[in-house]
Design a protein around this motif. Structure first.
Motif, short mmCIF file in Angstrom:
data_model
loop_
_atom_site.label_atom_id
_atom_site.label_comp_id
_atom_site.label_asym_id
_atom_site.label_seq_id
_atom_site.Cartn_x
_atom_site.Cartn_y
_atom_site.Cartn_z
N GLY A 20 -17.43 1.05 -1.90
CA GLY A 20 -17.70 -0.40 -1.59
C GLY A 20 -18.67 -1.01 -2.29
N PHE A 21 -19.47 -0.13 -2.87
CA PHE A 21 -20.56 -0.87 -3.96
C PHE A 21 -20.05 -0.92 -5.26
CE2 PHE A 21 -23.14 0.83 -0.56
CZ PHE A 21 -24.37 -0.13 -0.48
N PHE A 22 -18.89 -0.54 -5.58
CA PHE A 22 -18.21 -0.67 -6.83
C PHE A 22 -17.25 -1.76 -6.90
CE2 PHE A 22 -20.72 3.33 -7.24
CZ PHE A 22 -21.22 2.94 -8.35
N ASN A 23 -16.09 -1.57 -5.99
CA ASN A 23 -15.04 -2.35 -5.83
C ASN A 23 -14.69 -2.44 -4.35
OD1 ASN A 23 -12.74 -3.79 -5.88
ND2 ASN A 23 -12.04 -2.80 -7.79
N ILE A 24 -14.78 -3.66 -3.91
CA ILE A 24 -14.78 -3.94 -2.61
C ILE A 24 -13.26 -3.66 -1.85
CG2 ILE A 24 -14.25 -6.42 -2.74
CD1 ILE A 24 -16.71 -4.93 -0.30
N LEU A 25 -12.48 -3.79 -2.87
CA LEU A 25 -11.08 -3.73 -2.44
C LEU A 25 -10.81 -2.15 -1.86
CD1 LEU A 25 -9.16 -5.56 -5.25
CD2 LEU A 25 -9.67 -6.43 -2.70
N PHE A 26 -11.52 -1.34 -1.95
CA PHE A 26 -11.41 -0.02 -1.26
C PHE A 26 -11.56 -0.17 0.12
CE2 PHE A 26 -12.65 1.88 -5.89
CZ PHE A 26 -11.19 2.54 -5.77
N ALA A 27 -12.14 -1.13 0.47
CA ALA A 27 -12.53 -1.42 1.85
C ALA A 27 -11.21 -1.27 2.67
CB ALA A 27 -13.32 -2.68 2.29
N TRP A 28 -9.93 -1.55 2.09
CA TRP A 28 -8.89 -1.45 2.87
C TRP A 28 -8.44 -0.10 3.51
CZ3 TRP A 28 -4.75 -4.70 4.09
CH2 TRP A 28 -5.13 -6.21 3.83
N LEU A 29 -9.17 0.93 2.40
CA LEU A 29 -8.89 2.28 3.15
C LEU A 29 -9.52 2.53 4.45
CD1 LEU A 29 -9.48 4.19 -0.40
CD2 LEU A 29 -7.52 3.94 0.54
N GLY A 30 -10.29 1.86 4.78
CA GLY A 30 -10.88 2.18 6.04
C GLY A 30 -10.11 1.65 7.33
N HIS A 132 -14.02 -7.87 -8.67
CA HIS A 132 -13.80 -8.14 -10.11
C HIS A 132 -12.24 -8.77 -10.11
CE1 HIS A 132 -16.78 -5.20 -10.55
NE2 HIS A 132 -15.92 -4.46 -9.90
N GLY A 133 -11.98 -9.65 -8.96
CA GLY A 133 -10.78 -10.27 -9.23
C GLY A 133 -9.55 -9.43 -8.23
N THR A 134 -8.44 -10.13 -8.19
CA THR A 134 -7.68 -9.10 -7.64
C THR A 134 -6.20 -9.73 -7.99
OG1 THR A 134 -6.28 -8.91 -5.53
CG2 THR A 134 -7.92 -10.60 -5.60
N LEU A 135 -5.17 -8.95 -7.99
CA LEU A 135 -3.75 -9.32 -8.58
C LEU A 135 -3.15 -10.03 -7.36
CD1 LEU A 135 -2.42 -5.93 -9.99
CD2 LEU A 135 -2.90 -7.91 -11.25
N PHE A 136 -3.84 -9.92 -6.03
CA PHE A 136 -3.12 -10.63 -4.95
C PHE A 136 -3.62 -11.89 -4.49
CE2 PHE A 136 -2.75 -5.93 -4.52
CZ PHE A 136 -1.56 -5.85 -4.63
N HIS A 137 -3.63 -12.44 -3.52
CA HIS A 137 -4.36 -13.40 -2.98
C HIS A 137 -5.83 -13.12 -2.79
CE1 HIS A 137 -4.95 -16.99 -0.31
NE2 HIS A 137 -3.96 -17.54 -0.93
N PRO A 138 -6.81 -14.20 -3.01
CA PRO A 138 -8.08 -14.03 -2.49
C PRO A 138 -8.47 -13.74 -1.23
CG PRO A 138 -7.85 -16.24 -3.65
CD PRO A 138 -6.43 -15.68 -3.52
N GLY A 139 -7.41 -14.09 -0.23
CA GLY A 139 -7.38 -13.59 1.06
C GLY A 139 -7.72 -12.14 1.21
#
Lengths: 189, 70
Positions: A20-30, A132-139
């Protein structure tokens, strides 16, 4: 005693917090920590997740138990009362739905993405280095920020009670634990 | 001379407050504890040797050693 593969799940919990400190999108795994206990309790009527697979509990047991970062005192009575446990569950739910609501607002375009992680529901920590941005929606990213806030907050609370009381004191008022126990109680009748 | 008799002790769970987290089951050397239907820990009195490991481990401190009648 024989070690099983699931005795090492604390590594995953630790990795999750670090990622989570490197890429916040990993938070989804939670979300796994939310759905697996629910599936086990609804499907089998046991707290198998808490008993065996909970990586966070293992992490606390390791830090507080083997590494000795715990006073190992009894938890105060009010903290193990049903009032507190159910109250904390409800509070957690309200905060969770508030997080979903702000995610919805970003999806609807009413609000911009806020790159902050809110610790203990109060302190807004800037967290822009992990986005670092996402391919999907900012949501999608907004949900990740919100969800990581939930996970980090509960870890911090768990660490505090680990130091003050017994290593796995978090398990006493863990909202998932309370919820799965309620499901099991309903099923056991 | 007075002889001291050590009473046998066994672990007992205050079931209403048990969290069913399973910490006690993990440390029991005799596998005497089961988590009954995810609701509460239950101790098999025949298997319990009264070592007190679960008492120390229980995060909610709801397990205690109780004297049993021989």
């Amino acid at each position: 005693m024989k070690k099983h593969w699931y005795d090492y799940l604390w590594i995953l919990s630790l990795a999750y917090l670090i990622l989570g400190f490197f890429n916040i999108l990993f938070a989804w795994l939670g979300l796994l920590c939310f759905f697996i206990p629910l599936i086990i309790s609804i499907g089998w009527g046991t707290k198998g997740y808490c008993n065996r697979y909970c990586g966070r509990g293992q992490l606390f047991a390791l830090l507080g138990g083997r590494l000795g970062l715990s006073r190992k005192k009894d938890i105060p009575n009010w903290m193990k009362s049903r009032w507190f446990r159910y109250g904390f569950l409800i509070f957690f739910f309200i905060m969770f739905f508030q997080m979903l609501w702000s995610t919805y607002l970003v999806f609807a375009g009413a609000k911009d993405l806020r790159q902050v992680v809110t610790l203990l529901w109060t302190f807004r920590l800037p967290w822009n280095w992990a986005y670092h941005g996402t391919l999907f929606h900012p949501g999608v990213a907004q949900f990740a920020f919100g969800f990581y806030s939930v996970m980090l907050t509960s870890t911090v609370l768990g660490l505090i009670t680990m130091v003050l009381f017994k290593p796995r004191s978090w398990c006493v008022y863990c909202p998932m634990g309370t919820m799965t126990q309620l499901i099991c109680r309903a099923k056991a009748k | 001379m007075e002889t001291k008799i050590r009473r046998k002790k066994k672990a007992s769970v205050e079931e209403a407050l048990c969290v069913a987290c399973g910490c006690c089951r993990k440390v029991c050397p005799k596998q005497a504890i089961e988590i009954w239907k995810g609701v509460t820990a239950r101790i098999c009195a025949e298997k319990c040797i009264g070592c007190g490991k679960c008492v120390k481990e229980c995060p909610a401190s709801v397990i205690s050693l109780q004297e049993v009648q021989p």
